[in-house]
Every structure is written in C-alpha cells, then in structure tokens.
Write a protein that holds these residues in place. Sequence first.
Motif, mmCIF file in Angstrom:
data_model
loop_
_atom_site.group_PDB
_atom_site.id
_atom_site.type_symbol
_atom_site.label_atom_id
_atom_site.label_comp_id
_atom_site.label_asym_id
_atom_site.label_seq_id
_atom_site.Cartn_x
_atom_site.Cartn_y
_atom_site.Cartn_z
ATOM 1 N N GLN A 109 0.809 -1.212 0.000
ATOM 2 C CA GLN A 109 0.000 0.000 0.000
ATOM 3 C C GLN A 109 0.846 1.268 0.000
ATOM 4 O O GLN A 109 0.550 2.229 -0.726
ATOM 5 N N TYR A 110 1.899 1.299 0.827
ATOM 6 C CA TYR A 110 2.675 2.522 1.009
ATOM 7 C C TYR A 110 4.020 2.508 0.282
ATOM 8 O O TYR A 110 4.705 3.530 0.252
ATOM 9 N N GLU A 145 4.088 5.141 -2.485
ATOM 10 C CA GLU A 145 3.131 6.250 -2.343
ATOM 11 C C GLU A 145 3.826 7.599 -2.259
ATOM 12 O O GLU A 145 3.361 8.590 -2.824
ATOM 13 N N THR A 146 4.949 7.672 -1.537
ATOM 14 C CA THR A 146 5.651 8.948 -1.332
ATOM 15 C C THR A 146 7.101 8.810 -1.771
ATOM 16 O O THR A 146 7.824 7.931 -1.286
#
Length: 996
Positions: free
Chosen positions: A172-173, A176-177
């Motif tokens: 999920q992460y 993401e960033t």
Amino acid sequence: MLQKREKVLHLRTFQGRTVRIVREHYLRPSVPCNSPLCPQPARCRNDGKLLSSDVTHYVIPDWKVVQDYLEILEFPELKGIIFMQTACQAVQHQRGRRQYNKLRNLLKDARHDCILFANEFQQYSYLPRERGESMEKWQTRSIYNAAVWYYHHCQDRMPIVMVTEDEEAIQQYGSETEGVFVISFKGILNVNKHRAQIEAFVRLQGASSKDSDLISDILVHGMKARNRSIHGDVVVVELLPKNEWKGRTAALCENENDDKTPGESPSEPMPTGRVVGILQKNWRDYVVTFPSKEEVQSQGKNAQKILVTPWDYRIPKIRISTQQAEALQDFRVVVRIDSWESTSVYPNGHFVRVLGRIRDLEGEISTILVENSISVAPFSEAQMCEMPVNTPENPWKVNPEEERERIDLRKTHLVFSIDPKGCEDVDDALSVRTLSNGNLELGVHIADVTHFVMTNSYTDIEARTRATTYYLADRRYDMLPSILSADLCSLLGGVDRYAVSVLWELDKKSFEIKKVWYGRTIIQSAYKLYYEAAQDLLDGNFSVIGDIPEFKEMDEKSRQAKQDELVWAIGKLTDIARHVRAKRDSCGALELEGVEVRVQLDDKKNIHDLIPKQPLEVHETVAECMILANHWVAKKIWENFPHQALLRQHPPPHQEFFSELRECAKAKGFSMDTRSNKTLADSLDRANDPRDPLVNRILRSMATQAMSNALYFSTGSCAEDEFHHYGLALDKYTHFTSPIRRYSDIVVHRLLMAAISKDNKTEIKENLFSSKDLEELCRHINNRNRAAQHAQKQSTELFQCMYFKDKDPETEDRCIADGVIYSIRTNGVLVFIPRFGIKGAAYLKNKDGLVISCYQDGCSEWKPGSLQRFQNKITSTTAGGESITFSLFDHVTVRISVQASRCHADTIRLEIISNKPYKISETELSQQNSLLMKNELVKEVTRSVEEAQLAQEEAKVKIIQEEYQEYCQTKGTSLYTLLEEIRDLALLDLSSDYGM
C-alpha cells in the motif's frame, strides 16, 4: 498554540458492563525532531541527543518490528533509527515493563544512534483512529504518516526507510511517497550489512547434538558460536570463511549429546557459521533437575547460587538462587530464564514450581507437558456455563427449529462409525445406499461442533488456544469439554446427533462421482463398530456379531437381516475405497510407513504389553472416505473464498534427503527413482524382497523420514501451484473430518457453512478470519501440532522404558528380540525391532575403544580391535584376528535394556548379542506372516483395481481412435462432451515429455 482533542475508550468490566472513558489529548505545532537537518532547531527545541549526520538514510521501525526485533535494533552498526511514540507505546502495553525499560535504556544510551519522536503530540503527524479500524492498522498508518511528515520536515534531504513485517503495508505505502521507502525487515538487514555477509535469518531449531545445531543448512558448532542463543530463538547467522568450515561426525552418540568417538573423522566440511544476533528470544518454562548434595558442594562456596540441569539436553545449564537445593534434589522443577549476561557462560533464572518426583509417572508426564508448552488446566466455569445440558433428569433433545432447517437422515440412511476400540470422541460416521436410479450414494457425516461452539465464545477461544486434543500413551487431554467431545458431539450409536454431511452420488459400476451435496443434517448412528470387528465382518467371520452391543437385544430374524445389511454396506464401502485409492495411486499417492505403538495396560494401569499397530484393510477404507471428504471440502471452500480458505499443503522433499534411502535400496538390488511422488511410489511398490517382507516396511519408513510435515496455510498467503499435497497426490486438501479434536477443522466447518450460504444467496452468519489473521492462526496450529506429536512420541518412549526397566535383560525373555539393521554408522548400526516398534542405536565400539565379538552360542564380548566401515556394511575385527560383518537389512539378535538418567529422560539401550536372527515361537511367526499376507492382499486388490481402471481408460481411447480413423468422428454423447475432452487434453503438461 495547543489543539485539544479527545480520546474515547470503551472498556468492558468483568461484570460485562461497558465503561466510557474520555481523555484529553493536546497537539503541538512543534515537538523535538532531534535531527541535524532540522530547518528550525530552536523552534523544535532540539536540546537532547541528535541523530548522526553521516548516515545515508533514517530508519523508522514499525510497532511490530520494535516488539519482536528489539535485539537487532540494538546493534551499534544500525544508525539513524527513529522510534515513533506509537511504536514505543505498543511495546509498553503489549510486551510489559521489562521490554519497555529495555527500549527506554536504548534511547537514553548515548552510544546508540537512535531517538524518540513524539508523533502523537505533533499537530501535523497525528492521525486519529477511524471508526471500525483495528488497532494494528491504525498504528501502522500513524507511523507511516509520521515518517512522511519527518521526511518533508527535513526538506526532503534525507531518505526515510520504514521497516515493517506487514506485507499489505509494503504494497500500500511502498511507492506512495517519493523518498519514503517501506520495506521488510529482511530488506533492512541487507541494507545494513555488518561484520560479514549475513547468510541466514532463521529459527534456532533441530539441534542434533549438545554442541552443534544445523540452522538452515549451516552448521553452528560450540557454545561460543551460539552466542547466548537458545534452542527456539530466531537468530541471524554469519557464514564463516571456507577454511573454518567443519564436518559432522557420522558416529553414533548416546542421547545425542556425548562426545564423538576418539579418532572419529568428520564428514565432508559443510557451511559453518556463528550467531551474530538474536532477532527474537523464545524463552519458556524449562524443567530442570537440581544437583545432588555432592555436586552442590563441588560448585563452590556460594551454595545459594547453583547450576541446574535442564531435562532438554539442548538447553544450557541455568544458574538460579535458592536455599532449598538439598530439599529439591529428588524432584523435577520448573524454572524460567530471566537474563543472560554477555560476561556469563550460563543464563540466570528463577524457581517457578515443583512438578513431581524424578521417575514418578505423573511427574514425568507433567515434565513432557511443560517441555512442549502444553497447558491442560481444567475448563473454567465461564466455559462450562456455555455448555448444553444432558442429564438423566434433563436429557438433550433435537431442537424443532433445527429439525426444520436440517436434512433428516435418521430413517433413510444406515449410518455407522468405525473407530479404535474404546474410542469416546467419535468424530465421523459413514453411510452407503442404493438410490432409486440404481446409482450409489456415499455419505461422510461429521459431528457438527460449530453448532455448540459459537465464534469467539469462551469455549472457542480456549479451543483455539489448545488447537488440538493431546493424545499420550495412556491418556488424552481434550480440546473441548467432555460434554461435547465424549457426548453431544460424539456420534455414538442409537442417539440423535447434529452432523455436517457430504453426500456423493456415484455411478453404480465405475464409482465415478456424478454430483456432490454439502449440508447440515440430523443422523442416528446405528452401530459403533471397532476396527477389528468391522474387519472380521468384511472377511466373513460373523462370530464377532455377539460382541457388537447393538445386536445383542435383537431376535434371530431381525439380527440376520441387519447383519446382511451391515455386511453389504462395509463391503460396498471397501469397494468404493479401493477405487478411490487406485485413482490416487495412479497420480502418485504414497503409502508411507510409520511406527505406531499402543501401550496395553492392565486393570491396575500397569503396563502389560507394547503392541505395534497392525494394518487392516478397514483402516484403508475409513481413511480413503475421510480423504475424499477433506479433498472435496477443500475445493468447495477455496472456490468460494480463494484468499481466506484454510488448506493443508505437503511440499515435495529435497532430493538430498533421499540419499540414504537410495543407498539402502541399492544394497538390496532395488533402484529408487525419487524425481516425483509417482516415480517414488512405483519404486517402493517394486522394492519387495519375497524372503523378507520387512525390507519394504523399512524402506517406506525411510521415505517417510525424508519428508517434511504437512502444514496448514491460508490460501491468501501463497500461490495456487503451492497448494499441492505431495503424499496424497491431491491438488487441494484440508482437514474437515475431526472437529472434536482439531481446531483447524472447526475453522473449515465455518468456511463450509459460509460457502453454502453464499451459494444459496443467504446471509453469511459466520465471522471469517482475514487472510492475515488466518495465516497467524495457521502458524499457531502448526506449532501446537508439532508439540502434540513430540509429546505423544516422548510419552510412548517413557512407557517403553517403564516396560523394560524392571526386567533383568540377562534372564528375561521379553528383553531379547529380533532386530533389522537399517543404517550403518562409523561406530555402530541403527536397528529396528518390529516386535516392539523400537528404533535405536547398537554400538559395535564402546567408549573404551573395544569392539564387539559374537560367538556361535549367542554370546558376545568386547575385545581390543578395530572397525572398518563400507558403504553397505561394517566389519569388526579383534586383535586376535576374529572378524564379523554386519550388513544392511541383516537380522540380528538384540538385548533390550534401559539406560537410566537422573537429569534427562531414560532411554532404551540396544546391544547386539548375536549376528544371527532371533528364533521366535512358531505361533508368533504364523501371526506375523498372517498379518503381512493380509497387508499384501490389500495392496494386491488395490493394484488390480488400478490396473482395471487403466485398462478401461486405454480401451476408451482405442475405440475413439479407431472410430476417428474410420469415420473421422466420435460417438460422444454431445458436441459439448467432445469439446470438454479436447479442453482436458489442452491442459495436459507436456513439458516433461519434451524436456522443456
């Protein structure tokens, strides 16, 4: 300016009331970040310890990583670690004061490059918990959000690496960033390599001797190399340079903890390593023995601090403080390890409780339970309050509402059970009948435990914790209270019971499955048979009818009719089972051999005899019906819940594990093809020595030992091509048939009920586990199953020792037995004793360096001499020139005695007294031959069924080919049938035929 928030907690009291607690929570625009890259150090008030400025990235461990791997995070080589407040509070609340204080000391220590960031008080990094969100998900989300804030706070100049064991969070992460990386903990170990290359990240287990362990195929030898790790710890192992590799001795060692024979040359050097870190300490309660009075005095002046010896020889001695050493020296005692200082050779611990006297039966049984972490406390009052009532004054009855919702089979089906004699927890029953269209209906009926055990009830939680019923040699400890396990959930004869049934319609001739039905039923078992009685009825020996309770009160006419009905049913079940088995055999199903010994006790609970389990065809019949039910239920629950079904996998073994099997088979002129389960099964079938049927049994036993155990798993945790069960040759398999004694089956029952509700488009009432929760549960059940197997094996060995202990091996006839050599070592041989199901070592060279010499009169003597080992034999030569050779599969005469130990478990000691077979009585010989002949007959019948099926399939193919050549068409019932046949052909894997 401070922002005020409120945290609302709902706590449940012991009385069941819910209390609402509101706490004020204040957020600040700035809190200390303790980073040298901080753009506003004065505003953040970075007065304390700062992170190092020479790191390439900051590391932020997830809450679970901090809990489980704090020892690794203490490595001074790991720098730039930011502990989030959320993770620290998780440690405080879930791991206790000791672990939390350890974390606090780490943060205070100026030598360690780590800091605490109060993310839950920082206005822009704080995240409130969403409604319905689990605590674990919120903690991970909070830590990731704080990691993103920290990265931007440092003006994107320092990459952040968040480490977690949550695969969902990584997916999920992970991307993401930009600049914030989310990786597994193994990944961070690769980022921070230290000292040398880290080669293993594994659990310290499978210790083969007191001084060495084999960890993930890397040998760790000696206390120094173990580096204060204990059997069961999860450790990091560093691979040593090749010139420091050691070999393992091929010599026999008593209790597997003695030093090797002097002059013994080790085997080829193998990868050798040393423990460089402990990821997770799995310290538990240990059973120990206090030293004798003389040993206490020899330990030194301070007699209050003494060394106690653990029952498990793989555990080092433990130092404890006590003034009761002399009073406790005759008892087994439980201690717990508290710490292990880096300057100490031994860990420190404290006294917990006394179990019982050394060699007292109850004390030794308690020792086995504690050593396997088995808790068998009586069921609590809260659990018993959930139980239904069934007393003479208030008998249990079928609920009218259940009667309307279930299919009633009481008047339409002849249902009966076949179990071991004296069995109380009857999980399963069978039925077979002829349908109106001439086809057969096969039924497997399993106790409906989930009707009585509600999800997350007190009883359910206790059953989940126990995970299984523990069977010892003379007793059992139930997973469920006896009102369920031995009464209302036990399918006893002549009483109404709730069941979950699987019914198949079979073709009357080919036994091919036409359709299948699953559902909840009401049954009444007509007969509770034991295996031997069912086998007698199958063989036509009807004298056993008088021993079956249900027949005793019948008149002669009714008895004959009922007898014919039952005999027909058992015979038809056997025919179906032969067909099912033959079908699995054609796919590579293995017939494995295990040594199972039954302890026969007299009326006073004294040991009367040790009886190895004898194979009967009716065993195969019942087993095949259960395997069929498990297979079809596995397919059903996987089709409906492809990512959260509980299945059972059996991975293919490593080929190197079969090397000893291949060598032993070669010694008898047999070839073992172990490339697949099918080739192995065929090789074992061919490996029959007409002069010695035990050869095949031993080879099958060795094949069994080469394999790993089958394991439960969640289908969401691995790919579909890993579902396969190697031993049973099935693509999908689970456990459904024993919910009284296995929690896995309870989970499967709930999945099946949910699948039926899904098919019927009705509301799913069952609360199913998520894939991750199910994976965690499977790990727990697998662990408890291993504990149950170990406890059962250890209790059997205990009773074997008790059986021989009071016997004089020099004069007692039962202490002399026939043995078969099945493995050669450099200083002795391994021997199997069929009469008692015992396997053990027999030395040909003792500790004084003397070798064995056998005489014609059946006596043996130790003399100076030497041993010479060959591939399939070993020769003992005395200094006087006398020589004797022992070869693989030789029958020898063995004397059985007991080697007593004060601190550890007693062990069976075997001594070869003659290189000739032991002459047993003609009665015993005829019994053995009869059993072996019966077993061979079962195999022959199954083989003939398999050959008939293959011949029938080949004939079908031949007819189709001939018709196609003549008319260019087939006589399929429809075009659809033809297309289905073509589709099946297209799915065949031809890569092996063409070397692809």
